[in-house]
Motif scaffolding. Structure first.
Motif, PDB file in Angstrom:
ATOM      1  N   PRO A 132      -7.888   5.531  -2.774  1.00  0.00           N
ATOM      2  CA  PRO A 132      -8.756   6.481  -3.481  1.00  0.00           C
ATOM      3  C   PRO A 132      -8.323   7.929  -3.263  1.00  0.00           C
ATOM      4  N   GLY A 133      -8.264   8.661  -4.378  1.00  0.00           N
ATOM      5  CA  GLY A 133      -7.883  10.068  -4.318  1.00  0.00           C
ATOM      6  C   GLY A 133      -6.398  10.300  -4.501  1.00  0.00           C
ATOM      7  N   TYR A 134      -5.615   9.245  -4.607  1.00  0.00           N
ATOM      8  CA  TYR A 134      -4.164   9.352  -4.792  1.00  0.00           C
ATOM      9  C   TYR A 134      -3.823   8.889  -6.206  1.00  0.00           C
ATOM     10  N   GLY A 135      -2.768   9.475  -6.756  1.00  0.00           N
ATOM     11  CA  GLY A 135      -2.331   9.065  -8.090  1.00  0.00           C
ATOM     12  C   GLY A 135      -3.468   9.216  -9.091  1.00  0.00           C
ATOM     13  N   TRP A 136      -3.803   8.118  -9.748  1.00  0.00           N
ATOM     14  CA  TRP A 136      -4.837   8.155 -10.775  1.00  0.00           C
ATOM     15  C   TRP A 136      -6.174   7.617 -10.284  1.00  0.00           C
ATOM     16  N   SER A 137      -6.294   7.384  -8.993  1.00  0.00           N
ATOM     17  CA  SER A 137      -7.547   6.863  -8.452  1.00  0.00           C
ATOM     18  C   SER A 137      -8.545   7.984  -8.222  1.00  0.00           C
ATOM     19  N   GLU A 138      -9.783   7.666  -8.487  1.00  0.00           N
ATOM     20  CA  GLU A 138     -10.852   8.639  -8.261  1.00  0.00           C
ATOM     21  C   GLU A 138     -10.999   8.906  -6.764  1.00  0.00           C
ATOM     22  N   ALA A 139     -11.244  10.143  -6.412  1.00  0.00           N
ATOM     23  CA  ALA A 139     -11.420  10.513  -5.003  1.00  0.00           C
ATOM     24  C   ALA A 139     -12.744   9.969  -4.471  1.00  0.00           C
ATOM     25  N   PRO A 140     -12.795   9.655  -3.184  1.00  0.00           N
ATOM     26  CA  PRO A 140     -14.058   9.204  -2.599  1.00  0.00           C
ATOM     27  C   PRO A 140     -15.139  10.273  -2.743  1.00  0.00           C
ATOM     28  N   THR A 141     -16.371   9.842  -2.936  1.00  0.00           N
ATOM     29  CA  THR A 141     -17.479  10.790  -3.097  1.00  0.00           C
ATOM     30  C   THR A 141     -18.210  11.035  -1.786  1.00  0.00           C
ATOM     31  N   LYS A 142     -17.947  10.207  -0.766  1.00  0.00           N
ATOM     32  CA  LYS A 142     -18.598  10.368   0.529  1.00  0.00           C
ATOM     33  C   LYS A 142     -17.547  10.609   1.602  1.00  0.00           C
ATOM     34  N   HIS A 143     -17.944  11.315   2.656  1.00  0.00           N
ATOM     35  CA  HIS A 143     -17.056  11.538   3.795  1.00  0.00           C
ATOM     36  C   HIS A 143     -16.852  10.223   4.550  1.00  0.00           C
ATOM     37  N   GLY A 144     -15.710  10.121   5.230  1.00  0.00           N
ATOM     38  CA  GLY A 144     -15.469   8.954   6.069  1.00  0.00           C
ATOM     39  C   GLY A 144     -14.452   7.972   5.518  1.00  0.00           C
ATOM     40  N   ALA A 145     -13.817   8.286   4.395  1.00  0.00           N
ATOM     41  CA  ALA A 145     -12.808   7.385   3.831  1.00  0.00           C
ATOM     42  C   ALA A 145     -11.485   7.617   4.562  1.00  0.00           C
ATOM     43  N   ASN A 146     -11.494   7.351   5.872  1.00  0.00           N
ATOM     44  CA  ASN A 146     -10.316   7.568   6.705  1.00  0.00           C
ATOM     45  C   ASN A 146      -9.474   6.296   6.786  1.00  0.00           C
ATOM     46  N   VAL A 147      -8.460   6.303   7.625  1.00  0.00           N
ATOM     47  CA  VAL A 147      -7.554   5.157   7.755  1.00  0.00           C
ATOM     48  C   VAL A 147      -8.311   3.892   8.148  1.00  0.00           C
TER      49      VAL A 147
ATOM     50  N   ALA B 164      -1.707  -4.805  -4.864  1.00  0.00           N
ATOM     51  CA  ALA B 164      -1.271  -3.424  -4.637  1.00  0.00           C
ATOM     52  C   ALA B 164      -2.437  -2.479  -4.907  1.00  0.00           C
ATOM     53  N   PRO B 165      -3.329  -2.323  -3.926  1.00  0.00           N
ATOM     54  CA  PRO B 165      -4.483  -1.441  -4.142  1.00  0.00           C
ATOM     55  C   PRO B 165      -4.060   0.019  -4.192  1.00  0.00           C
ATOM     56  N   SER B 166      -4.792   0.789  -4.945  1.00  0.00           N
ATOM     57  CA  SER B 166      -4.532   2.217  -5.024  1.00  0.00           C
ATOM     58  C   SER B 166      -5.465   2.926  -4.054  1.00  0.00           C
TER      59      SER B 166
ATOM     60  N   VAL C 167       0.853  -1.188   0.000  1.00  0.00           N
ATOM     61  CA  VAL C 167       0.000   0.000   0.000  1.00  0.00           C
ATOM     62  C   VAL C 167       0.893   1.244   0.000  1.00  0.00           C
ATOM     63  N   HIS C 168       0.704   2.076  -1.002  1.00  0.00           N
ATOM     64  CA  HIS C 168       1.522   3.268  -1.187  1.00  0.00           C
ATOM     65  C   HIS C 168       1.115   4.383  -0.237  1.00  0.00           C
ATOM     66  N   GLY C 169       1.808   5.486  -0.322  1.00  0.00           N
ATOM     67  CA  GLY C 169       1.506   6.654   0.500  1.00  0.00           C
ATOM     68  C   GLY C 169       1.192   7.861  -0.353  1.00  0.00           C
ATOM     69  N   TRP C 170       1.275   9.019   0.260  1.00  0.00           N
ATOM     70  CA  TRP C 170       1.005  10.263  -0.434  1.00  0.00           C
ATOM     71  C   TRP C 170       2.325  10.935  -0.767  1.00  0.00           C
ATOM     72  N   PRO C 171       2.504  11.468  -1.897  1.00  0.00           N
ATOM     73  CA  PRO C 171       1.581  11.592  -3.025  1.00  0.00           C
ATOM     74  C   PRO C 171       1.788  10.479  -4.044  1.00  0.00           C
ATOM     75  N   GLY C 172       1.982   9.294  -3.564  1.00  0.00           N
ATOM     76  CA  GLY C 172       2.367   8.188  -4.426  1.00  0.00           C
ATOM     77  C   GLY C 172       1.231   7.474  -5.125  1.00  0.00           C
ATOM     78  N   SER C 173       1.619   6.379  -5.735  1.00  0.00           N
ATOM     79  CA  SER C 173       0.671   5.499  -6.420  1.00  0.00           C
ATOM     80  C   SER C 173       1.337   4.132  -6.530  1.00  0.00           C
ATOM     81  N   ILE C 174       0.639   3.202  -7.126  1.00  0.00           N
ATOM     82  CA  ILE C 174       1.206   1.863  -7.288  1.00  0.00           C
ATOM     83  C   ILE C 174       2.397   1.857  -8.241  1.00  0.00           C
ATOM     84  N   VAL C 175       2.614   2.958  -8.954  1.00  0.00           N
ATOM     85  CA  VAL C 175       3.782   3.063  -9.834  1.00  0.00           C
ATOM     86  C   VAL C 175       5.066   2.847  -9.034  1.00  0.00           C
TER      87      VAL C 175
END
Length: 126
Positions: free
Chosen positions: A32-47, A28-30, A2-10
């Motif tokens: 959401p909201g990092y790299g080329w992944s779409e950002a979450p549309t709802k609040h609460g996508a925390n750790v 290697a999941p991406s 699992v990558h970090g910020w501002p990273g991606s699976i690259v």
């Protein structure tokens, strides 16, 4: 992995073939909201939410037991996975350590008094 910020699976593209050629299965999941992944549309996508999603993904892929590796935000997600699902996540490797803040008076007192016993170099490293 699992990558970090501002990273991606690259970050893992050169590592994945080495692991798979050694017999490992790699997920290697991406985040959401990092790299080329779409950002979450709802609040609460925390750790905690992401840890649950990673765990559910591993189970859906057929892995009852697995190991986890994370860096930066990935380290927090993977640490959460390991703490919440120890019967499934049997090993953890992180390359960013985040200390737990004491939640009791004794722990806070040890932290506060310990600061006075440190050299200025040690305190600057915190």
């Amino acid at each position: 992995l699992v990558h970090g910020w501002p990273g991606s699976i690259v970050e893992f593209l050169r590592l994945i073939p080495l692991l798979t050629s050694s017999g490992f299965h790699v997920v290697a999941p991406s985040i959401p909201g990092y790299g080329w992944s779409e950002a979450p549309t709802k609040h609460g996508a925390n750790v905690s939410f992401m840890a649950s999603q990673v765990h559910q993904l591993m189970l859906q892929l057929g892995y009852c037991q697995y190991v986890a590796q994370g860096g930066d935000w990935g380290s927090m997600i993977c640490s959460n996975v390991a703490a919440r699902y120890p019967q499934h996540c049997v090993a953890l490797h992180i390359n960013m350590c985040v200390p737990a803040i004491p939640r009791d008076w004794y722990g806070l007192l040890k932290l506060a008094t310990g600061m006075f016993c440190m050299s200025s170099g040690e305190r600057s490293g915190l």
